[in-house]
Each structure stands twice: as C-alpha cells, then as structure tokens.
Design an enzyme around this catalytic site. Structure first.
Site, PDB file in Angstrom:
ATOM      1  N   THR A  37       0.838  -1.202   0.000  1.00 12.33           N
ATOM      2  CA  THR A  37       0.000   0.000   0.000  1.00 12.33           C
ATOM      3  C   THR A  37       0.867   1.243   0.000  1.00 12.33           C
ATOM      4  OG1 THR A  37      -0.024   0.084   2.417  1.00 12.33           O
ATOM      5  CG2 THR A  37      -1.788  -1.157   1.361  1.00 12.33           C
ATOM      6  N   LYS A 279      21.713   0.643  49.425  1.00 13.93           N
ATOM      7  CA  LYS A 279      21.788  -0.792  49.712  1.00 13.93           C
ATOM      8  C   LYS A 279      20.372  -1.298  49.941  1.00 13.93           C
ATOM      9  CE  LYS A 279      24.771  -4.206  50.396  1.00 13.93           C
ATOM     10  NZ  LYS A 279      25.681  -4.142  51.555  1.00 13.93           N
ATOM     11  N   HIS A 280      19.968  -2.269  49.158  1.00 12.88           N
ATOM     12  CA  HIS A 280      18.619  -2.832  49.256  1.00 12.88           C
ATOM     13  C   HIS A 280      17.555  -1.737  49.148  1.00 12.88           C
ATOM     14  CE1 HIS A 280      20.585  -6.527  50.097  1.00 12.88           C
ATOM     15  NE2 HIS A 280      21.007  -6.169  51.286  1.00 12.88           N
ATOM     16  N   ASN A 422       9.156   3.023  58.509  1.00 14.35           N
ATOM     17  CA  ASN A 422       9.264   4.343  59.129  1.00 14.35           C
ATOM     18  C   ASN A 422      10.678   4.882  58.939  1.00 14.35           C
ATOM     19  OD1 ASN A 422       6.632   4.731  60.353  1.00 14.35           O
ATOM     20  ND2 ASN A 422       7.156   3.065  61.760  1.00 14.35           N
ATOM     21  N   HIS A 528       6.500   2.715  51.140  1.00 16.34           N
ATOM     22  CA  HIS A 528       6.349   1.329  51.601  1.00 16.34           C
ATOM     23  C   HIS A 528       6.934   0.347  50.595  1.00 16.34           C
ATOM     24  CE1 HIS A 528       2.903   3.045  54.075  1.00 16.34           C
ATOM     25  NE2 HIS A 528       3.790   2.593  54.934  1.00 16.34           N
TER      26      HIS A 528
END
Length: 528
Positions: A37, A279-280, A422, A528
C-alpha cells in the site's frame, strides 16, 4: 492445521521502513508475490521490486487521506480464510479472494508522535486502524498465516523459510502471533493511556500497562524466581536508558537499587555535587560536597559497613579523582550522567563493577504514574514528587532553626522521601550521619539511626558520634513524644516532620523542654 505453510503471497504495509528493501528482496528471490500500500509500495518500486497495489486487488482506491485502504473483504478474507474448510475455500473462489500467507505490518508511529509533544489532532491521526485489524486477523488465523510486526524478526522469518523449503512451521507461526497480539495490546494501551491524560481522566474504568522486553534476567530477587526487565517507552533518564560501559549484566536487584539511587541523587541541583549510596533500595549514605569526590567520601562515612557491595549514584560527571575513591571498596554499580575517560580507565581494572551513564538526570518534578501489583489487581498512584522549600516550613517551637539547621532540615527531608517507612534521617552539614529505615516502630528507627552514627564514630576514631549537633527528619508525624525524645537524647538539635498527630502539642512541648527547634511541613513521605 499444524502443517508447514509455504509462503507464496505477502502483504507488506509498514511505517518503519528499516530493513524493508532487503527483506522484500529476499522474499521476492524466494518467489513470493508482494502486495503493498501507499508509501511502502512506492519504496519497493523505487528499489526495483515488482509489487501489486492493494487497491488493484480490492478494486477500491485508497481514500479519506489513507484512512481506508485495507479494510476490505478481499484483504481480510485472504487473511482469515481457513484453507482446510470447504465452505471458506468456496467463498474465496466465489468472491475472487486469494490467500495471503504472510502479513508484514508495523503501525503508525503513535508512541513517537506523543513523545514529541504533538497536538491532540496530530496524535489522533497517528492512531492506526487498518494495521491492527489486519494483525489481529492474521494472528487469529495463525494456523495458515505468518504475522510479522517487528523489524527485528525479518531475519528470523528468512531463516525459517530457508530451514523449511520456503514454508513456516506451526510453532513459528504461533510465536509470531503471540508477538503480534502483544504489539497491538501495547499499542492500544499507549492510545488509551494518552487519551485518559488528554481528557484528564484520572481513574479510567480500565487501565492497560505495556512494556518492551529489554533484558531477560538470570533470576529475580532470589535464584528460584524467574524475571525480566521491560521498558515502558517513556525514555526517562535512568537505568532503563543508560549505557553500560563495563561489568557483567545487571541483575534484578541491581536494576531496582540503581533506579532508587539515581532518583534520589537527581533531587539535588547539578551545581551542588551530590552522591547517594544505596543498599537494598535504601540510602545508607547521602551527601553533598565541593566536589563529587568529597560528596562520595562524606556519604561513605555515614555507614561504611552497609556501603560495601552497594550502588553509587552521582549527579555530575564522574571524574578520575572520584573513581579512585570509589574503587577503594567493592561496589556493584556506579551510575552518573557522564564519566571522563580517566574515570573509565580507573574502573577498567575492576571488571565486575558496572558503570552506567545516562547523559542527563531525570526531572524529579515530571508527573509519573506508578503501579504495584497486589493479589488480584494493581495499585496505581502518582509518583511522590512533593517538594518542600524554606517558605513552606512552619516553625512550631519557641526556638526557630538557624540558617544552617534549615539547610540541613531540607536536606534531611529530601532524603526521607527515598527511605522506606518508618524513616528517620539524621543530617549534619549537608550529609547524612544516621539512617533508620523500614522499622515497624518510629522509635526503633530513631534508635537504629543513632546507633549507626555511634558505630561510625568508633570506626573513624571520633570523640563523639556525628549525630551530636545534627538535625533529624521523620517521614511522618511522631505519634508520641518518645521518638522526638530519643532523637534529642541522641544529640539532635532540630526536627522536621509533617505534623498532624492528635498529640502534636505533646511533641512540641517535649521539643521546647529540650531547646529543640521544630518545623512542620504539612506533607508526608511514606514509602512502603
């Protein structure tokens, strides 16, 4: 239905013409008739290939600015007909419909049009209709039709034809159909997401997410988990867009932690050299300095133990002096907007250290939608782009913070946004000196952060813990005065927190009794 199908007739209609001519030539050389096309047909003819226009086959010209060209029974009949069904075969014969064995379509560049900031009407015109319709038809009929939607699959198709005497196997057609449906799903997701934003629909009835595979990972968070990394097409500067100069492939955890590190360091202006060590997914040290080397050294001195095997993010060009400091301990990944040749040479001796450069920093104010999977659904929200300035602070104690305390309070508040709740962060002179993250009790976070500061004092041979004379940030309000009292006993002199507890006055009273300055932000930073 599962037998090999010889490719004798192909319909090609593509917006992205990368590799088109070579692929079409290879098909023609194998005796495949080419239908096409508009612009695709023109490009093929210019290249000297014989091609038949779809409009010639359908008996209808392209019309309505190309909106209508392939939406025709002759096309869709050729794609959808079951070749082993006598009624379908009879219908094809009665209506002069020839089978189409191979469909090659990539869609109008809708995502690219949106990415360049095109106006609404231009975006609408770049929503492909005929392409997705043909792709879905051909993919449904994968018992007989091979569907190709990605340029990177051209060579795979040719290899399949060579391996099967010009035919494709059923398993190959299944694989290509899955890829094709994923492409149309991603395309529709892009359109629906854009339109929701365009009409300011914050919570559309249905929400679609899509991604493109960037990397198959060796495993996920743990070796028994399968994992992969997908790109969302936003091109936000970071780990997804970075160039890796050295080191082995990034792992699932590397990618997650590197993203966390770079998003944090991007909070600081480039004229203020800054370093974040992660870290993490939690910061174990964040600092500014006159140079990146100084910023790194100060961040490292917050928690040298946790920094081992960590991720380092810088907000400026990594230089040789900073690289020499970094290689003093084992580091998994370093990410920065750029790196000098001298820095790269220093890192070259550390083959397992990954070096990533992004070209620039992400815009921390840019609106981004984030999502998290839960059992049976997704949680969707805006990215936490909340920023507090000095003018937003509300002094609630008898003593107002000093200018230096205000600077450190704002620094601590910035870091708090990137620490798991926290969160408690002690800061002194533009550097973290204690970080407490992810505890179920805010008091425990306060104690842990202070304990880490004392540990570093012992390592560095300091007369007292750096937390003495620091300021402290809490990502959410102190529900009781005990957290503030613990911070004061550790040596903090000023506090920044959202406020809003029913016991705010108790906390304020405790601060006044100890001579602390405290400011409320009115903003919370739960992570969180």
């Amino acid at each position: 239905m599962t037998r090999p199908v010889h490719i004798t007739r192909a319909l090609i209609s593509v917006s992205d013409k990368t590799g088109l001519i070579d692929f079409a030539r290879a098909l023609a050389a194998r005796g495949v008739e080419l239908l096409s096309t508009g612009g695709t047909a023109k490009a093929l003819r210019v290249a000297g290939l014989t091609v038949r226009d779809v409009s010639e086959v359908t008996g209808f010209p392209e019309m309505m600015d190309g909106r209508v060209k392939t939406l025709h029974p002759v096309v869709h009949g050729g794609l959808l007909a079951l070749r082993d069904n006598p009624e379908h075969v009879a219908a094809m014969k009665d209506h002069d419909i020839a089978p189409i064995d191979l469909l090659v379509v990539n869609l109008y560049p809708f995502e690219a049009t949106v990415a360049k900031g095109a106006p609404y009407d231009e975006c609408i015109e770049n929503i492909d209709i005929g392409g997705p319709a043909m792709i879905r038809a051909a993919s449904k009929n994968h018992a007989f039709v091979t569907t190709v939607v990605d340029v990177e699959d051209y060579n795979a198709v040719l290899a399949e034809l060579d391996a099967n005497d010009g035919a494709t196997t059923y398993s190959f057609r299944q694989k290509m159909a899955q890829i094709a449906y994923a492409r149309t799903a991603a395309y529709d997701a892009a359109v629906s997401t854009w339109m929701a934003k365009a009409i300011e629909e914050d919570t559309p009835r249905r929400r679609a997410f899509a991604g493109t595979l960037a990397q198959t990972l060796r495993y996920g968070e743990n070796p028994h988990q399968k994992a992969a990394f997908y790109l969302d097409g936003s091109n936000r500067p970071g780990v997804a867009t970075a160039k890796q100069w050295q080191g082995k492939e990034l792992s699932y955890n590397n990618i997650n932690d590197t993203d966390a590190a770079f998003e944090l360091v991007a909070e600081f202006p480039t004229e203020q050299p800054a370093c974040a060590i992660i870290k993490h997914a939690n910061p174990c040290g964040v600092a500014t300095g006159k140079t990146l080397a100084e910023a790194y050294a100060r961040a490292f001195d917050c928690d040298r133990t946790s920094a081992f095997g960590g991720i380092i993010a810088l907000n400026g060009t990594l230089d040789e002096a900073t690289a020499k400091e970094i290689v003093g301990i084992f580091t998994e990944v370093v990410i920065a907007p750029d790196a000098t040749e001298g820095a790269k040479a220093v890192f070259a001796a550390k083959k397992n250290l990954r070096l990533l450069t992004t070209g620039t920093l992400p815009d921390v104010k840019a609106p981004i939608t984030t999502f998290r999977q839960v059992s049976g659904g997704f949680l969707v929200q805006d990215k936490d782009n909340g920023i507090i300035t000095e003018h937003d602070l509300k002094v609630v104690t008898e003593r107002a913070p000093t200018d230096q305390e205000v600077r450190d309070l704002l620094f601590a508040w910035t870091v708090a946004k990137h620490v798991k709740s926290n969160a408690i962060i002690y800061v002194k002179d533009g550097a973290t000196v204690g970080v407490g993250a992810g505890q179920m009790s805010r008091v425990d976070s306060t104690r842990i952060a202070a304990r880490k500061s004392q540990d570093m004092a012992d390592v560095l041979g300091l007369a007292e813990a750096p937390v003495k004379g620091s300021v402290v940030a809490s990502d959410a309000f102190f529900p009781f005065a005990d957290g503030l009292i613990t911070a004061a006993e550790a040596g903090a002199t000023a506090v920044i927190q959202p406020g809003g507890s029913i016991r705010d006055q108790d906390v304020i009273d405790a601060a006044n009794e100890r001579g602390l300055a405290m400011v409320f932000t009115g903003m919370r930073h739960f992570r969180h």
